[in-house]
Design an enzyme around this catalytic site. Structure first.
Site, PDB file in Angstrom:
ATOM      1  N   CYS A   1      83.168 -20.956 -56.192  1.00  0.00           N
ATOM      2  CA  CYS A   1      84.292 -21.079 -57.250  1.00  0.00           C
ATOM      3  C   CYS A   1      83.362 -20.423 -58.193  1.00  0.00           C
ATOM      4  O   CYS A   1      82.041 -20.564 -58.403  1.00  0.00           O
ATOM      5  CB  CYS A   1      84.157 -22.516 -56.796  1.00  0.00           C
ATOM      6  SG  CYS A   1      84.853 -22.906 -55.619  1.00  0.00           S
TER       7      CYS A   1
ATOM      8  N   ARG B   1      82.753 -12.863 -56.725  1.00  0.00           N
ATOM      9  CA  ARG B   1      81.926 -14.445 -55.892  1.00  0.00           C
ATOM     10  C   ARG B   1      83.092 -14.711 -54.442  1.00  0.00           C
ATOM     11  O   ARG B   1      82.333 -15.401 -54.052  1.00  0.00           O
ATOM     12  CB  ARG B   1      81.733 -15.081 -56.918  1.00  0.00           C
ATOM     13  CG  ARG B   1      81.389 -14.543 -57.896  1.00  0.00           C
ATOM     14  CD  ARG B   1      80.471 -16.164 -58.757  1.00  0.00           C
ATOM     15  NE  ARG B   1      80.296 -17.363 -57.985  1.00  0.00           N
ATOM     16  CZ  ARG B   1      78.844 -17.486 -57.755  1.00  0.00           C
ATOM     17  NH1 ARG B   1      77.690 -16.501 -58.670  1.00  0.00           N
ATOM     18  NH2 ARG B   1      78.321 -18.625 -57.418  1.00  0.00           N
TER      19      ARG B   1
ATOM     20  N   TRP C   1      87.437 -21.795 -54.327  1.00  0.00           N
ATOM     21  CA  TRP C   1      87.519 -21.283 -52.651  1.00  0.00           C
ATOM     22  C   TRP C   1      87.633 -22.692 -52.686  1.00  0.00           C
ATOM     23  O   TRP C   1      86.869 -23.414 -52.616  1.00  0.00           O
ATOM     24  CB  TRP C   1      86.023 -20.806 -52.669  1.00  0.00           C
ATOM     25  CG  TRP C   1      85.371 -20.340 -51.671  1.00  0.00           C
ATOM     26  CD1 TRP C   1      85.011 -22.228 -50.356  1.00  0.00           C
ATOM     27  CD2 TRP C   1      85.405 -19.409 -50.343  1.00  0.00           C
ATOM     28  NE1 TRP C   1      85.046 -20.952 -49.225  1.00  0.00           N
ATOM     29  CE2 TRP C   1      85.512 -19.441 -49.478  1.00  0.00           C
ATOM     30  CE3 TRP C   1      85.961 -18.199 -51.288  1.00  0.00           C
ATOM     31  CZ2 TRP C   1      84.777 -18.801 -48.395  1.00  0.00           C
ATOM     32  CZ3 TRP C   1      85.723 -17.086 -50.356  1.00  0.00           C
ATOM     33  CH2 TRP C   1      85.280 -17.595 -48.797  1.00  0.00           C
TER      34      TRP C   1
ATOM     35  N   ASN D   1      82.150 -26.988 -59.821  1.00  0.00           N
ATOM     36  CA  ASN D   1      81.632 -25.989 -58.641  1.00  0.00           C
ATOM     37  C   ASN D   1      81.162 -27.368 -57.348  1.00  0.00           C
ATOM     38  O   ASN D   1      80.288 -27.700 -58.081  1.00  0.00           O
ATOM     39  CB  ASN D   1      80.705 -25.219 -58.328  1.00  0.00           C
ATOM     40  CG  ASN D   1      81.211 -23.758 -59.556  1.00  0.00           C
ATOM     41  OD1 ASN D   1      82.621 -24.104 -59.966  1.00  0.00           O
ATOM     42  ND2 ASN D   1      80.800 -22.679 -60.167  1.00  0.00           N
ATOM     43  N   GLY D   2      81.026 -27.115 -56.074  1.00  0.00           N
ATOM     44  CA  GLY D   2      80.078 -27.632 -55.913  1.00  0.00           C
ATOM     45  C   GLY D   2      81.083 -28.461 -54.381  1.00  0.00           C
ATOM     46  O   GLY D   2      82.366 -28.305 -54.125  1.00  0.00           O
TER      47      GLY D   2
ATOM     48  N   GLU E   1      71.097  -6.057 -38.780  1.00  0.00           N
ATOM     49  CA  GLU E   1      71.830  -5.577 -40.104  1.00  0.00           C
ATOM     50  C   GLU E   1      73.506  -4.845 -39.402  1.00  0.00           C
ATOM     51  O   GLU E   1      74.155  -5.244 -40.531  1.00  0.00           O
ATOM     52  CB  GLU E   1      70.736  -5.612 -40.307  1.00  0.00           C
ATOM     53  CG  GLU E   1      71.233  -4.885 -42.339  1.00  0.00           C
ATOM     54  CD  GLU E   1      72.101  -5.611 -42.730  1.00  0.00           C
ATOM     55  OE1 GLU E   1      72.369  -7.015 -42.818  1.00  0.00           O
ATOM     56  OE2 GLU E   1      73.006  -5.260 -44.289  1.00  0.00           O
TER      57      GLU E   1
ATOM     58  N   LYS F   1      77.031  -5.651 -41.217  1.00  0.00           N
ATOM     59  CA  LYS F   1      78.177  -5.003 -42.104  1.00  0.00           C
ATOM     60  C   LYS F   1      78.685  -4.454 -41.957  1.00  0.00           C
ATOM     61  O   LYS F   1      79.795  -4.281 -41.953  1.00  0.00           O
ATOM     62  CB  LYS F   1      76.843  -4.168 -42.550  1.00  0.00           C
ATOM     63  CG  LYS F   1      76.412  -3.368 -43.934  1.00  0.00           C
ATOM     64  CD  LYS F   1      75.626  -4.115 -45.192  1.00  0.00           C
ATOM     65  CE  LYS F   1      75.809  -6.015 -44.788  1.00  0.00           C
ATOM     66  NZ  LYS F   1      74.779  -6.596 -45.539  1.00  0.00           N
TER      67      LYS F   1
ATOM     68  N   GLU G   1      81.154  -7.305 -40.865  1.00  0.00           N
ATOM     69  CA  GLU G   1      82.244  -8.002 -42.011  1.00  0.00           C
ATOM     70  C   GLU G   1      83.003  -7.009 -43.262  1.00  0.00           C
ATOM     71  O   GLU G   1      83.657  -7.832 -43.721  1.00  0.00           O
ATOM     72  CB  GLU G   1      80.760  -8.815 -43.494  1.00  0.00           C
ATOM     73  CG  GLU G   1      80.258  -7.674 -44.088  1.00  0.00           C
ATOM     74  CD  GLU G   1      78.791  -8.142 -44.485  1.00  0.00           C
ATOM     75  OE1 GLU G   1      79.782  -9.141 -45.380  1.00  0.00           O
ATOM     76  OE2 GLU G   1      77.620  -8.026 -44.692  1.00  0.00           O
TER      77      GLU G   1
ATOM     78  N   HIS H   1      70.499  -6.714 -18.761  1.00  0.00           N
ATOM     79  CA  HIS H   1      70.760  -8.254 -18.427  1.00  0.00           C
ATOM     80  C   HIS H   1      72.217  -9.134 -18.619  1.00  0.00           C
ATOM     81  O   HIS H   1      72.230 -10.133 -18.714  1.00  0.00           O
ATOM     82  CB  HIS H   1      69.352  -9.674 -18.999  1.00  0.00           C
ATOM     83  CG  HIS H   1      68.392  -8.842 -19.023  1.00  0.00           C
ATOM     84  ND1 HIS H   1      67.395  -8.647 -17.750  1.00  0.00           N
ATOM     85  CD2 HIS H   1      67.314  -7.745 -19.611  1.00  0.00           C
ATOM     86  CE1 HIS H   1      66.203  -7.879 -17.575  1.00  0.00           C
ATOM     87  NE2 HIS H   1      66.005  -7.740 -18.439  1.00  0.00           N
TER      88      HIS H   1
ATOM     89  N   LYS I   1      80.268 -14.385 -52.027  1.00  0.00           N
ATOM     90  CA  LYS I   1      78.720 -13.027 -52.418  1.00  0.00           C
ATOM     91  C   LYS I   1      77.679 -14.684 -52.869  1.00  0.00           C
ATOM     92  O   LYS I   1      77.046 -14.102 -51.681  1.00  0.00           O
ATOM     93  CB  LYS I   1      79.768 -12.614 -53.150  1.00  0.00           C
ATOM     94  CG  LYS I   1      78.031 -11.683 -54.420  1.00  0.00           C
ATOM     95  CD  LYS I   1      77.227 -10.764 -53.496  1.00  0.00           C
ATOM     96  CE  LYS I   1      76.185  -9.996 -53.403  1.00  0.00           C
ATOM     97  NZ  LYS I   1      75.575  -9.583 -52.646  1.00  0.00           N
TER      98      LYS I   1
HETATM   99  C1  F6R Z   1      75.869  -9.742 -45.566  1.00  0.00           C
HETATM  100  C2  F6R Z   1      75.492 -10.699 -46.340  1.00  0.00           C
HETATM  101  C3  F6R Z   1      75.641 -12.690 -46.251  1.00  0.00           C
HETATM  102  C4  F6R Z   1      74.331 -13.124 -47.207  1.00  0.00           C
HETATM  103  C5  F6R Z   1      73.855 -13.878 -46.794  1.00  0.00           C
HETATM  104  C6  F6R Z   1      72.452 -14.880 -47.862  1.00  0.00           C
HETATM  105  O1  F6R Z   1      76.001  -9.026 -46.568  1.00  0.00           O
HETATM  106  O2  F6R Z   1      75.565 -10.077 -47.644  1.00  0.00           O
HETATM  107  O3  F6R Z   1      75.002 -12.420 -45.029  1.00  0.00           O
HETATM  108  O4  F6R Z   1      73.334 -12.376 -46.932  1.00  0.00           O
HETATM  109  O5  F6R Z   1      75.515 -14.821 -47.336  1.00  0.00           O
HETATM  110  O6  F6R Z   1      72.626 -14.789 -48.785  1.00  0.00           O
HETATM  111  P1  F6R Z   1      71.833 -14.980 -50.434  1.00  0.00           P
HETATM  112  O7  F6R Z   1      71.179 -13.735 -49.439  1.00  0.00           O
HETATM  113  O8  F6R Z   1      72.757 -14.576 -51.289  1.00  0.00           O
HETATM  114  O9  F6R Z   1      70.842 -15.929 -49.859  1.00  0.00           O
END
Ligand code: F6R
Length: 606
Positions: A2, A27, A73, A99-100, A480, A484, A487, A503, A601
């Site tokens: 949000c 976001r 959101w 927000n929250g 990682e 990536k 997602e 295994h 985000k």
């Molecule tokens: C993946 C991604 C998320 C963030 C996670 C933590 O590409 O961006 O997995 O790494 O939500 O976010 P931050 O770094 O903002 O605490």
């Protein structure tokens, strides 16, 4: 997640609110709305979907110089017009954006319903509008204080009152809120991105703080109405940093920016004379650095994987036991906090609620926690005892790239600082420093391989399921890479330690399940190659991310070759092609790369 914007001043509020909401789109959200105070009443407009739908739905003449806006959101109740913010009191006098999450919303909704209030939405937020409107307090400020005293949970709120059109009242607890100071006009936002076009002077509210915002100034205060003096400070983000700058996607832009963002994190921090990193922001003396006998890193998602890279670096360079843990799990296992452990919270946004709660838990139990955070002045950055800012610049794409690279480099700097007060020699420190200096150029050479990586990506994007495998330093790289890929391309991608394949997971290998294998030139090369051979023998396709020196012999394996750095730093460069692989896979599949479905985000709710 949000987003909140607010405006009070001499201009028409609606276009400013819409522009601010557009800035917050990255976001993640599912509905949007604004309330503008007109001559007599508040005009509220809400839609499901994008901010541009909201703009299209507004009446031509929507005048008013005070207003609030929101991108929602969905948490309580689905994405619908009725559940979108702002929410209003029954008489329309009070408008609220929030927000929250209000934890006791159900009980409060029941109480309000018993008292005869007709609730117009399924949300937790709506209770605030009714509680404020029904308060018998003399002032709007008192009514807001009284209402938030009845709720438990997290909030950032902005409130308008048609009876007090000269002000916005705002409050924060666990969710960020910032005041932007203009020339006879003021802005409110949950994220700097919504403010930078208008001002570079901002004041961050702290948890438990309230503010009354007028066109000409603001007053911050606590729940018992005592003033807190909160001067505005200058921010270092330029409006252009938030533009696409000619790139098709923010993710592409942010991947390409890495040579410069890496320059920024190391600038002024490398001390050649003593082979060490200068990290004054950690607020730790050499004696204190020496006193730690363990390091515990906490982060979520990709930041957690960057933490795993960091833990290995710290163990290798400083020879202190170090490990990383998902911050989202940490608080729930009543963790033992030790005085001689250095806790490191790692976060791009600095607002991830799980990481913020982990910091709170450590501090509550008397532990020492430092932050590795990108967003200056963010909740986690301010909650920590010290830290290292990442200086990656604003990251807009939901899938994190440049911030993660800088997290790994930040860990290398911390490893140097910890190592050089122990057994790491000046020469070894210098070896790492030289490697860090070479990194921007090396990253550039990987980025130049983009078109070749795109070809592999197109091929891999056709698979429904993929493995990413790596060992020891290569394992968080594989994690990682899989993260990536899944997602943004919505393909099932799973990471395994290469050593674990036999295994269990090897049973899945066939022509339909390709593997991306991390095969660095290091002490495990032969074992990694043996695993590649086993995958190939079962008909599995393999793409190796590797170094020039690795001899694949008879193995017919397509390769992405990255420049060799010092072994401890290899994971940083090995990760870069995986960003491009994911990006080009999603591109070839035609997905919305910067805003993948179901993701936000910064994850500001549990
Ligand atoms: C993946 C991604 C998320 C963030 C996670 C933590 O590409 O961006 O997995 O790494 O939500 O976010 P931050 O770094 O903002 O605490």
């Amino acid at each position: 997640m949000c987003g909140i914007v607010g405006y009070i001043g001499g201009q028409n509020a609606a276009p400013i609110l819409l522009e601010g909401l557009t800035r917050l789109e990255y976001r993640g959200y599912d509905s949007a709305g604004i309330a503008v105070l007109g001559a007599k009443n508040a005009q509220v407009h809400r839609v499901v979907g994008r901010v541009r739908n909201l703009a299209a739905a507004l009446p031509k003449r929507l005048t008013g110089k005070v207003g609030i806006g929101h991108t929602r959101w969905a948490t309580h109740g689905p994405a619908s017009e009725a559940n979108a913010h702002p929410h209003t009191s029954e008489d329309g006098r009070i408008c609220v954006v929030h927000n929250g999450i209000i934890d006791n919303a159900d009980a409060l909704r029941a109480q309000l319903a018993d008292a005869g209030v007709t609730l117009a939405s399924e949300t937790d937020t709506e209770v605030l509008a009714h509680l404020i409107a029904r308060s018998g307090a003399d002032t709007l400020e008192d009514a807001v204080v009284e209402a938030v005293s009845r709720i438990t949970g997290t909030y950032a709120i902005a409130v308008t009152d048609t009876a007090h059109p000269d002000r916005l009242v705002i409050a924060r607890n666990g969710s960020p809120l910032i005041i932007g100071v203009g020339e006879r006009e003021m802005f409110v936002a949950s994220d700097l991105a919504a403010l930078v076009r208008h001002t570079s002077q901002v004041a961050h509210l702290d948890d438990g703080e309230f503010a009354t915002v007028f066109a000409t100034g603001y007053r911050t205060f606590t729940v018992d109405e005592s003033d807190t003096t909160k001067p505005a400070t200058e921010i270092d983000i330029a409006a252009e940093d938030l533009d696409l700058g000619g790139y098709p996607h923010y993710m592409a832009k942010e991947i390409q920016e890495q040579p410069e963002s890496v320059e920024r994190i190391i600038r002024g921090r490398l001390d050649d004379r003593f082979g060490v990193a200068r990290l004054d922001g950690l607020n730790l003396t050499p004696r204190e650095l020496r006193g730690f006998s363990r390091v515990k890193i906490l982060g979520c998602g990709s930041a957690y994987y960057a933490g795993q890279v960091g833990a290995t670096m710290i163990e290798e360079l400083a020879r202190i036991p170090a490990d990383a843990e998902a911050a989202s799990e940490f608080r729930y296992r009543n963790p033992i906090i030790e005085a001689d452990t250095l806790y490191i919270a790692v976060s791009q946004s600095g607002e991830t609620i799980d990481t913020a709660f982990a910091v709170e838990e450590i501090k509550r139990k008397g532990g020492r926690v430092v932050g590795l955070v990108n967003v200056v002045g963010s909740t986690i950055a301010r909650a920590c005892d010290g830290g290292v800012y990442l200086h990656a610049g604003p990251e807009i794409a939901v899938a994190s790239t440049k911030a993660l690279t800088n997290m790994a480099i930040g860990f290398a700097l911390i490893a140097l600082a910890l190592g050089r007060v122990r057994d790491l020699s000046n020469a070894d420190g210098q070896r790492i420093i030289d490697a860090l200096r070479a990194m921007p150029g090396q990253i550039k050479s990987i980025l130049d391989e983009g078109p070749r990586i795109a070809e592999h990506a197109k091929e891999f994007a056709t698979a429904n399921s993929l493995f990413f495998v790596g060992r020891v330093r290569g394992y968080p790289v594989a994690r990682e890479g899989a993260q990536k890929f899944k997602e943004i391309s919505y393909r099932h991608a799973e990471a395994y330690q290469t050593s674990e394949l036999k295994h269990g997971p090897l049973a899945l290998i066939d022509a339909a399940l390709p593997t991306v294998a991390i095969v660095p030139a290091d002490e495990l090369t032969d074992r990694n190659l043996a695993a590649v051979q086993q995958i190939k023998a079962r008909g599995g396709a393999v793409l190796a991310v590797t170094h020039e020196d690795v001899d694949f012999g008879e193995l017919d394996v397509p390769r992405i070759v990255v420049p060799k750095t010092e072994p401890e730093l290899d994971p940083i460069l090995l990760t870069i092609p995986l960003q491009l692989l994911a990006y080009h896979a999603a591109l070839s599949l035609g997905y919305d790369i910067d805003k993948p479905r179901n993701l936000a985000k910064s994850v500001t709710v549990e």
